[in-house]
Design an enzyme around this catalytic site. Sequence first.
Site, PDB file in Angstrom:
ATOM      1  N   ASN A 164      42.907  34.889  39.822  1.00 17.73           N
ATOM      2  CA  ASN A 164      42.147  36.004  39.259  1.00 17.73           C
ATOM      3  C   ASN A 164      43.107  36.993  38.622  1.00 17.73           C
ATOM      4  OD1 ASN A 164      40.120  34.629  40.712  1.00 17.73           O
ATOM      5  ND2 ASN A 164      38.897  36.479  40.642  1.00 17.73           N
ATOM      6  N   THR A 165      43.368  36.751  37.365  1.00 10.82           N
ATOM      7  CA  THR A 165      44.389  37.457  36.603  1.00 10.82           C
ATOM      8  C   THR A 165      43.841  37.670  35.207  1.00 10.82           C
ATOM      9  OG1 THR A 165      45.948  36.038  37.800  1.00 10.82           O
ATOM     10  CG2 THR A 165      46.867  37.407  36.066  1.00 10.82           C
ATOM     11  N   THR A 166      44.276  38.737  34.532  1.00  9.35           N
ATOM     12  CA  THR A 166      43.854  38.921  33.152  1.00  9.35           C
ATOM     13  C   THR A 166      45.043  39.351  32.314  1.00  9.35           C
ATOM     14  OG1 THR A 166      42.107  39.850  31.740  1.00  9.35           O
ATOM     15  CG2 THR A 166      43.192  41.366  33.264  1.00  9.35           C
TER      16      THR A 166
END
Length: 530
Positions: free
Chosen positions: A354-356
Amino acid sequence: MMNGMIAAGDPRTAAAGRRILDEGGNAVDAAVAAAFVSFTSEIAMVHWGGSGLATIYDPAAGQARVYDFFSNMPGLGLDGPLDERPLDFHRTTVDFGVTTQDFYVGRGSVAVPANLFGLCRLLREHGRLSLEQVLAPAHELAGDGFPIDRYQAETCRLLYPIFTHTEEMRAIFAPDGRFIEPGDRLFIPHLAETLAVLAAEGEAFLRGGRLGQALLADQAARGGLLTQADLDRYEVAVLEPIRVTYRGHEVLLPPPCSSGGVLTAFALKLLGRFDLARSPHGSANHLQLLAEVMAATTRARRHWEEARGYLEPAQAVDHFLNEDFVADFASEVLMAVLKGRPSTIIDEAPGPANTTHISVVDGAGMAVSITTTAGESAGYIVPGTGFIPNNMLGEEDLFPEGFHRLAAGRRIYSMMTPVVALRDGQTRLVVGSGGSIRIRSAVLQAITNVIDYDFSLQAAIDAPRVHLERRVLQCEGGCDPAALDELESLGYRINRWPGKSMYFGGAHSVGYERGQWVAAGDHRRHGSTA
């Protein structure tokens, strides 16, 4: 004159960057504003209480820097082994459809939250605008709430056990017992007030102000490890990037704490020893070479992890990227290609997915590549603040020797790889990705699609990707079936995906092509440009 361009993981994130550019901000102002908005607009992927990395390049000064504001292990000042303390630390299982994965949440899963420290320092040292101006889009979004779109709603639902872990989380994500759906208004109580104070006080609000006091009081009362010493002693590291020459380009990558930057640099040095011009894009030869470079990099990873254990970071990087060391693995790649069969493939533990990512270039050519994460979130909200902490300590893959055994104050290693590539001292490509260990394969393929195959930026990002994981070459929908058949005949295990998937990352990018700036959002992860 064009003010700049931005690519990000949500239309609201990109719009915030554009607004700040229109108001006279530079690339740093826009990136920081977009990042603060992303903590709400991309709430399924990242939160305020996380951490990150940024690579910046200023052509006017000829200067490149990496800002490392990733999380530290908490617990400074606490007595006794951290793993023997009574902690609020609970396992939860997330069902991703094709597989399940265990995560740990609660106060005991929270590492030092550093996003505010890193973004405030980045703005202070390189921005033009005030923190109040840059925070305005995030403050407005928090004050009004917004209708959540399908992508964010569905990604939140994937994390249902975490986003409904406490009553406060359920009040936001499952009001009246019904989990949030596309079109529903997402509103986080108290967040607008928190942002208003942050705009006035800056990072002191978390260091020792009311936000920090609320966070620490909750940690002390409910089984966490964070202390005042952890916040007081946390430092954003400003570092020289790793510089790799690749086919006439200089590629700037983050050094440790980024293992991703080191391993991507290694992969580029490997790939640079082979003539891709002889292998049409997507052919069996091309895909085999990519697979073997990925396999060799994974085999080399254990040497990197050993080196970083007994050498200083800069020495470990020099040792690992030494040409003689790289040459040994290049020979293995060459033998596999010549013999037409796979080399030894070993498994690699993934990290937080869960990374952006955000990429920005302004009209003066200043480039910012910034990646942030909060794990999956700790499953609770600090009372009265709207602040959702990270669960980095609950990521089993980050702590192979066991939870809570890392020494307090130590930086946790990351796969984040925000990159800037230059040609003749000018920005050519700004790229990074979310996606755990798939970050490396996404970034590598974006770079080589642009540089080796002269794809337009959007075509480079849209092109089907491959990724080697668990001894299987994962092949995205769009790969040539005949090429995959040929690889299978050589002995490669192939998994054919029916279409595009967020599994393969989200490489939101900005580049310079044919005399103009262009931006490309990666639609796998809701990419948007402005």
